[in-house]
Enzyme design. Structure first.
Site, PDB file in Angstrom:
ATOM      1  N   GLY A   1     -37.339 -49.993  26.762  1.00  0.00           N
ATOM      2  CA  GLY A   1     -37.536 -48.720  27.455  1.00  0.00           C
ATOM      3  C   GLY A   1     -36.900 -47.577  26.696  1.00  0.00           C
ATOM      4  O   GLY A   1     -36.469 -47.739  25.559  1.00  0.00           O
ATOM      5  N   THR A   2     -36.832 -46.432  27.345  1.00  0.00           N
ATOM      6  CA  THR A   2     -36.344 -45.225  26.682  1.00  0.00           C
ATOM      7  C   THR A   2     -34.938 -45.381  26.142  1.00  0.00           C
ATOM      8  O   THR A   2     -34.622 -44.935  25.057  1.00  0.00           O
ATOM      9  CB  THR A   2     -36.311 -44.050  27.688  1.00  0.00           C
ATOM     10  OG1 THR A   2     -37.493 -44.072  28.442  1.00  0.00           O
ATOM     11  CG2 THR A   2     -36.175 -42.728  26.986  1.00  0.00           C
ATOM     12  N   PHE A   3     -34.074 -45.989  26.931  1.00  0.00           N
ATOM     13  CA  PHE A   3     -32.658 -45.976  26.592  1.00  0.00           C
ATOM     14  C   PHE A   3     -32.192 -47.224  25.856  1.00  0.00           C
ATOM     15  O   PHE A   3     -31.059 -47.313  25.446  1.00  0.00           O
ATOM     16  CB  PHE A   3     -31.814 -45.799  27.859  1.00  0.00           C
ATOM     17  CG  PHE A   3     -32.123 -44.533  28.590  1.00  0.00           C
ATOM     18  CD1 PHE A   3     -32.364 -43.355  27.890  1.00  0.00           C
ATOM     19  CD2 PHE A   3     -32.182 -44.507  29.971  1.00  0.00           C
ATOM     20  CE1 PHE A   3     -32.659 -42.178  28.550  1.00  0.00           C
ATOM     21  CE2 PHE A   3     -32.479 -43.328  30.646  1.00  0.00           C
ATOM     22  CZ  PHE A   3     -32.716 -42.162  29.936  1.00  0.00           C
TER      23      PHE A   3
ATOM     24  N   LYS B   1     -28.568 -56.147  28.497  1.00  0.00           N
ATOM     25  CA  LYS B   1     -29.174 -54.818  28.410  1.00  0.00           C
ATOM     26  C   LYS B   1     -28.337 -54.027  27.410  1.00  0.00           C
ATOM     27  O   LYS B   1     -27.128 -53.868  27.591  1.00  0.00           O
ATOM     28  CB  LYS B   1     -29.141 -54.180  29.791  1.00  0.00           C
ATOM     29  CG  LYS B   1     -29.647 -52.761  29.877  1.00  0.00           C
ATOM     30  CD  LYS B   1     -29.738 -52.406  31.351  1.00  0.00           C
ATOM     31  CE  LYS B   1     -29.707 -50.937  31.615  1.00  0.00           C
ATOM     32  NZ  LYS B   1     -29.715 -50.649  33.042  1.00  0.00           N
TER      33      LYS B   1
ATOM     34  N   ASP C   1     -35.999 -48.123  44.823  1.00  0.00           N
ATOM     35  CA  ASP C   1     -36.970 -48.420  43.776  1.00  0.00           C
ATOM     36  C   ASP C   1     -37.639 -49.772  43.983  1.00  0.00           C
ATOM     37  O   ASP C   1     -37.920 -50.484  43.033  1.00  0.00           O
ATOM     38  CB  ASP C   1     -36.243 -48.391  42.416  1.00  0.00           C
ATOM     39  CG  ASP C   1     -37.195 -48.069  41.269  1.00  0.00           C
ATOM     40  OD1 ASP C   1     -38.287 -47.526  41.548  1.00  0.00           O
ATOM     41  OD2 ASP C   1     -36.861 -48.363  40.120  1.00  0.00           O
TER      42      ASP C   1
END
EC number: 2.7.11.1
Length: 479
Positions: free
Chosen positions: A157-159, A177, A271
């Site tokens: 993902g982005t990060f 992560k 979410d």
């Protein structure tokens, strides 16, 4: 603590987060950091239901002349998610008054928190995050990237990325992560990251992913999390098209149990969607959020419409009304509808039309659905959060009492005494057959751990390290 008082109040224009129009709101800024908005000027300052309610604690303020002159943006936290809210006023002077008042409140709250942390490091569960956890690593050697073998890429993902790793010492498998500090710091995501770390540390529930370790290197933050390899529920549902009501009841009960636990700790998950629901090797639910699906926040000028999955948005989130725990029961309604009906309750490729359906359309059911299932889904998908099933003071207990769940022993659910209706066909802990091949086929590229010394901190520039004080953690200090 002294009584909460109003620091500033007045009319501002607030921009919708999803439906991008401007709405006049009467806002009150209070000494406790609450920034609350009403459609009308309240006669009584303790009105129970403001439309907008968020905290300016640890917020960042930005001024911009787009999309309108005298605009200001507040960026703040809601659980582990960074949110932005956009306002504008008539004059530069008015904007200055608001931003100065908000900054002053945020600064004072920050000072108070620092004083509290210095006085009583472990007196409250909320503060366990940094003090106790850092202390625990003095007894257990701090983890570094050298302590793991890197096996397969599970998500991106982005990060950063999520990698399946094996701990060399124990042979156990985890999902790591790995977040690049420069990306997070550049996007002002530090507060988000540290909050996520603290939430994970304090979370202990059989159907929520737990954090085993966290540590940092010169340029990365690493979360080592429990790894489950039974696959996303989305993957299994797309293979089978629909689940039986019994199978849905089993998964629904485990989700309700987990949300009940979070809500009791004043955490709104916000979410819930099929992609964040996974199965462990035995077929029990794990609610995960590796935090990579959120595509980050763009700058004020581009104002990306939203991040995340619009099909799951509750009406109150779309309308920019204040939302609380009931937003999770809407999410539960959507995922259980998908399981039993094989499709989303509201769908249109055109987002404007989709929003209209979520706000206005009644749900339709297949004829095959039982009356209990229809009753449950109808209750969970009520547009008004105060009338929604679970929207009252009893929260999850209201859902647990519903006839669809009659016969469910909730203690047995928590204790994993119920036999899962489906057991994933995994042959070992490294079996990634249920993960996206797009990721598992890739080779892993991370800077080789040998580049770091044993601490992984050698040559740490003073520019970056202070952003992440006391980040290391080991769960074994609590077990």
């Amino acid at each position: 603590m002294s009584d909460v008082t109003i620091v500033k109040e007045g009319w501002v224009q607030k921009r919708g987060e999803y439906i991008k129009n401007w709405r006049p709101r009467y806002f009150l800024l209070k000494t406790d950091g609450s920034f609350i908005g009403y459609k009308e000027k309240p006669q009584d300052v303790d009105l129970p239901y403001p439309l907008n309610n968020f905290s300016v604690a640890k917020c960042q303020l930005m001024k911009t002349e787009r999309p309108k002159p005298n605009t200001f943006i507040i960026r703040c936290l809601q659980w582990t998610t960074v949110i932005e809210r956009t306002f504008h006023v008539d004059t530069p002077e008015e904007r200055e008054e608001w931003t100065e008042a908000i900054q002053a409140v945020a600064d004072r709250l920050q000072r108070q928190e620092e004083e509290r942390m210095n006085c009583s490091p472990t007196s409250q569960i909320d503060n366990i995050g940094e003090e106790e956890m850092d202390a625990s690593t003095t007894h257990h050697k701090r983890k570094t990237m050298n302590d793991f073998d890197y096996l397969k890429l599970l998500g991106k993902g982005t990060f950063g990325k999520v990698i399946l790793v094996r701990e060399k010492a124990s042979g156990k498998y985890y999902a790591m992560k790995i977040l690049k500090k420069e990306v997070i710091i550049a996007k002002d995501e530090v507060a988000h990251t540290l909050t996520e770390s603290r939430v994970l540390k304090n979370t202990r529930h059989p159907f929520l992913t737990s954090l085993k370790y966290s540590f940092q290197t010169k340029d990365r933050l690493c979360f080592v999390m429990e790894y489950v390899n039974g696959g996303e529920l989305f993957f299994h549902l797309s293979r089978e098209r629909v689940f039986s009501e019994d199978r849905t009841r089993f998964y629904g009960a485990e989700i309700v149990s987990a949300l009940d636990y979070l809500h009791s700790g004043k955490i709104v998950y916000r979410d819930l969607k099929l992609e964040n629901l996974m199965l462990d090797k035995d077929g029990h639910i794990k609610i995960t959020d590796f935090g990579l699906c959120k595509e980050g926040i763009t700058d004020a000028a581009t104002m990306k419409t939203f991040c995340g999955t619009p099909e799951y948005l509750a009406p109150e989130v779309l309308e920019d009304n204040d939302y609380g725990r009931a937003v999770d029961w809407w999410g539960l309604g959507v995922v259980m509808y998908e399981m039993m009906c094989g499709r989303l309750p509201f769908y249109n490729q055109d987002h404007e039309k989709l929003f209209e359906l979520i706000l206005m359309e009644d749900i339709k059911f297949p004829r095959t659905l039982s009356s209990d299932a229809k009753s449950l889904l109808s209750g969970l998908l009520i547009k008004d959060p105060n009338k929604r099933l679970g929207g009252g003071p009893d929260d999850a207990k209201e859902i647990m009492r519903h006839s669809f769940f009659s016969g469910v022993n909730w203690q047995d659910v928590y204790d994993k005494k119920l036999v899962p209706p489906f057991k994933p066909q995994v042959t070992s802990e490294t079996d990634t057959r249920y993960f996206d091949e797009e990721f598992t086929a890739q080779t892993i590229t991370i800077t080789p751990p040998e580049k770091y010394d044993d601490d992984g901190m050698d040559g740490m520039d003073n520019e970056r390290r202070p952003h992440f004080p006391q980040f290391s953690y080991s769960a074994s200090g609590r077990e």
